[in-house]
Design a protein around this motif. Sequence first.
Motif, PDB file in Angstrom:
ATOM      1  N   TRP A   1       4.794 -22.581 -22.975  1.00 33.61           N
ATOM      2  CA  TRP A   1       5.373 -21.574 -22.094  1.00 33.61           C
ATOM      3  C   TRP A   1       4.323 -20.520 -21.752  1.00 33.61           C
ATOM      4  CZ3 TRP A   1       7.743 -23.859 -26.241  1.00 33.61           C
ATOM      5  CH2 TRP A   1       8.815 -24.694 -25.931  1.00 33.61           C
TER       6      TRP A   1
ATOM      7  N   GLN B   1      14.567 -24.210 -25.752  1.00 40.87           N
ATOM      8  CA  GLN B   1      14.558 -24.291 -24.299  1.00 40.87           C
ATOM      9  C   GLN B   1      15.842 -24.952 -23.806  1.00 40.87           C
ATOM     10  OE1 GLN B   1      11.113 -25.636 -21.660  1.00 40.87           O
ATOM     11  NE2 GLN B   1      12.398 -27.453 -21.682  1.00 40.87           N
TER      12      GLN B   1
ATOM     13  N   GLU C   1      13.744 -20.176 -21.797  1.00 46.22           N
ATOM     14  CA  GLU C   1      13.196 -20.350 -23.145  1.00 46.22           C
ATOM     15  C   GLU C   1      13.273 -19.026 -23.883  1.00 46.22           C
ATOM     16  OE1 GLU C   1       9.677 -19.561 -25.826  1.00 46.22           O
ATOM     17  OE2 GLU C   1       9.932 -18.784 -23.819  1.00 46.22           O
TER      18      GLU C   1
END
Lengths: 131, 449
Positions: B170, B257, B266
């Motif tokens: 991420w 997530q 997330e």
Amino acid sequence: MLKYIQKAAIWTGLTAGFVLSAGQAWAAGNTAAGAQLFQSQCAMCHATTPGMAGIGPSLAGVYGEPAASTAGYDFSPALKSAHLVWNVATLNKFLKSPQSTVPGTKMPYSGLPSVGQRADLIAYLVSLKGK
Amino acid sequence: MRNHLCLALPVALLAVLASTSVARSIPAFAAQTGEPCSACHIGFPQLTPYGREFKLEGYVAGGSVPGYKNFAAMSQAGFTYLHSKVPGGLAPEFPSNNAWSVQQTSVFYGGALYAPIGLGAFIQGTYDGVAHQFHWDNLDIRLARPTELADKPVFYGFTVNNAPSVTDLWNAPPAWGYPFIPDSLAVGNAAEQQISALAQSVLGVGSYAAVNVTLNDMVYSEVDLYRPLPNHTAYALGVGPEVSVAGVIPYWRFALQHSWSANSIEVGTLGLADNPYPAGFSQGPTDHLRDLGADAQFQWIKPNQAVSAQALFIHESQDWAASYPLGATQNLHDTLNTLTLTASWLGAQKFGVTESYNTVFGSRDKGLYAAAPVSGSANGSPLTNSLTSELDYYPWNEGGPAIFPWVNAKLFIENTTYLRFNGRARNYDGAGRSATANDILFTGIWLVF
């Protein structure tokens, strides 16, 4: 000798039974449920219109065809050399775990664990054929 | 060590810029997968769900063994304007303002090392045009395997890497988070947390697992153990001197997530603990630093536009058990916090807008943040608040110019405004400089080929 024949018969029977019941399970695959699953799990990468490539190839006529044979899409070397034909058994295995079935495939999808959902999805892919 | 960001650049650029088959055939990941860069990235360096899966699966998708296609190069050149000049130069051998620079030129390898076993890598080396030296940059070599846990698909793997969070999927954690375009000619604020400061000065091994608990929910966990590079190795790799830390440095990451239609969200947490020696020592008693963070990311991605937002908060607790008795810090215990909020929009794969708010705050400590013209703090506070706006344009989204069709580029203008700098808005350094004097405009081009 007879024993062996018996054994072979039992094995054949078992295998046939297995295949049959598997076949029945697939026959029970629900096309509508499959279509819904396709929307949520596959549609971001796959179109169902022939010739429309997204991140992945169009799956319009994929059922029954050799893997990586859709024209106009740049398949991975791994899928091209896997020599698979897309039928119930191969799709079932591939969709369960793409990367373990065809290591190096560029379909980074972690897999569809439920056998029932795979059956639904395959029923849907079958239904796309000839549309 | 902010240059690490450029690692993502080629890939990101590829992602956003590449579109014709020629354009996608040079930069490494795009070349390996045959996908346009936009399959894995929205803007730079943010990963799409496909990009995350690609990284999770060991960078092997679409590849087999290394080939020339797995190599790529990137260069970033630009012009830096500060609100007020920096007497003596923005950097050694640079003017005091209005400076042109080629800040980073990188070569990298990206993709499969041996796909059948899930072995792949992302390896970057960078020539730093401001410091005038070559250094190793982001490194992440991983081995990833699919398996099942209680009938749920799982990808697990092992990594050798050189920065906490460089492995992340991420874009809130430091290695791939905002600022996406750092300007190494900027006046840097005094405080930095360990999780960012260790980048490229350590080497670690880690393992991770991502379990798909439902079709739309993933649980990710990762643990890495780092060791600082020995001094001669650090110099050899262009990142000397060594960071002087005792023992191993554990780093951990946990994230959930959830995805639905074009969205994914997330939430996660991350942390790191290390025991550095006081400055100038390489044995004896150590200090104890603990970073604990929380992050979140939202993405909405459609073919013609995408929106994303990230939030990251990291709290560092500092126990100066060794430095305090030496008089190097004013307090025995300090804290240092950072909060970064970022939102971006990408339209038509051509126009990007990113807004970010960043704040650094914590204990006052005149030992840590001493008074000094420009770089110091008059009141010993790390407090620094800034707003950054970035505008991007991708001119060759449909392929490069005819003579050089595989080149890709991103033109950017980035403006950062400081509300506070090292403790204050006005006269922060005790020499009369105000925070806004460090406001910076950075404009330039990123080229990748």
